[in-house]
Write an enzyme that holds these catalytic residues in place. Sequence first.
Site, PDB file in Angstrom:
ATOM      1  N   SER A 170       0.818  -1.203   0.000  1.00 47.47           N
ATOM      2  CA  SER A 170       0.000   0.000   0.000  1.00 47.47           C
ATOM      3  C   SER A 170       0.863   1.268   0.000  1.00 47.47           C
ATOM      4  CB  SER A 170      -0.946  -0.058   1.210  1.00 47.47           C
ATOM      5  OG  SER A 170      -1.919   0.949   1.140  1.00 47.47           O
ATOM      6  N   ASP A 186      -8.795  -3.621  -6.729  1.00 46.21           N
ATOM      7  CA  ASP A 186      -8.334  -2.992  -5.486  1.00 46.21           C
ATOM      8  C   ASP A 186      -8.957  -1.600  -5.360  1.00 46.21           C
ATOM      9  OD1 ASP A 186      -6.921  -1.898  -3.350  1.00 46.21           O
ATOM     10  OD2 ASP A 186      -4.958  -2.478  -4.102  1.00 46.21           O
ATOM     11  N   HIS A 220      -6.994  -5.745  -0.906  1.00 43.38           N
ATOM     12  CA  HIS A 220      -5.867  -4.805  -0.870  1.00 43.38           C
ATOM     13  C   HIS A 220      -4.786  -5.431  -0.001  1.00 43.38           C
ATOM     14  CE1 HIS A 220      -3.802  -0.950  -0.682  1.00 43.38           C
ATOM     15  NE2 HIS A 220      -3.786  -1.014   0.629  1.00 43.38           N
TER      16      HIS A 220
END
Length: 531
Positions: free
Chosen positions: A217, A437, A466
């Site tokens: 991320s 995502d 995610h």
Amino acid sequence: MRQRAAVLCGAAVIAAGTVAAVPAEAGAPHSASAPHLASTSQAAKSRWEKCGTADYPTLQCASLAVPLDHARPEGKRITLALSRVPHTADTYQGPLLVNPGGPGGSGLTLAGFVASSLPAEVAAQYDVIGFDPRGVGRSEPALNCLPGHFDPVRPDSLPVTPAVERANLARAKSFAGACGEKYADVLPYIDTVSTARDVDAIRRALGSERITYFGYSYGTYLGAVYAKLYPHRVRRLVLDSVVDPTDVWHDANLDQDHAFNDRHQAFLAWIAGHHATYGLGTDPERVEAAWYAMRTALAKKPAGGKVGAAELEDTFIPGGYYNGYWPYLAEAFAAYAHDETAGPLVEAYENFGAVDASGDNGYSVYTAVECRDAAWPRDWDDWRDDNWDVYEKAPFMTWNNAWYNAPCAFWPTDSRRPVDVTNHELPPALLFQATGDAATPYEGGVTVHRLLRGSSMVVEEGGGNHGITLSGNACLDKHLAAYLADGTVPRGDGEADAVCPALPAPDPPQSKAASTSSRGSTLHGLLGFRG
């Protein structure tokens, strides 16, 4: 997610350059029985201390002093909390630094998770290094601008009246003001570039000429920035669920709103597909209408005195990150929709939406980094126009997300320019991206694949979670393990170099304990603060 894993304790404070037990050699793997030791100016006898947990018994902890301002290395210093799972194999490939994202996520426990989730023969070749970035968790100082900022019940996130908008604006201004008052000397240095320079300080302290970096991320942006600043210090680079570096951070959050709305509709369609279990109808539009009716009711009368409209959104946003939570969230939704039973909804809020002290810390760092990293509109009229425009097409998270980021309109520091991460000097990097995502939409992976020359991208086709590696998809994990073992990357002719099918959506019998006990759930409990 806002639920944070418990941070580790027992770190020993040591000076910069004195952390390494066995420094990493810069080139090919070598035997641990005959390591290439760093000079005494780079590394001294290790002061790592045991800090193992029941899940990760071999973890060790330490701290590292670094400059607050890397442009003034002799000035004020802060400390970073570090964790390590030491290598055990004769073949040693150096340090593998891991970051869970956020910004604001603690990485101490992630080191144990990664070391235990990789194939044992691969993990054994690395010192897996976790760290709390500056301002986070066990690092000092740890930011906590306004404790209790998310205590329920907050004003409705949807500013349908001037009074509701004023109440939310007052909260945003109050938070930004508290940060400026408490941390005036620190905030100018809580940003991605400073954190990337911290990563290089960790590298030097470990006595390693190069590192392998693995980020999820926001950790993908941190990794790309580090690679831009120090391309010759990167041995291997893994980026999972990739931030688009060309639209940080204002536009990225607007893009998220559309993606999370799609993800929420996928969840509602899944409920419709399991009408026999939840009894909310077989038509996704009917289920959606029931969800928004629940939101309207909670705006007037919060469930259990805790879950109003804003808290309901907080509770269901994690379902956009990880579909393993869908059965749990669906049960809470159904219980309230059928007879206004509040208990399951309050329990779901406490598990997924409520913010504790570590969450207050994570949010403080999140805002500090995002507000400092790049320019945000300073005129609230611009925010109002942008978010109402997005809301018309994507109502689920738009205004919740707007207020989440609204302190940036009033932030007490100026902003940096975003980093152009274009890079032609790296060894092949490996990217992982799910097509659906929501937190880091697919286009971000495509963009970074293009910007990092020689990189390869593995796509999870049809996936919406995610953070997708080490989360149960054996196809993805095979590519990760091969890359960490010997640098192997897939090569293809199209946008993706390799494609893996997504895991199937969960089944309703998986509810509660089963839906929150898998490896995927463990990973998503460790990933960084709301990102």
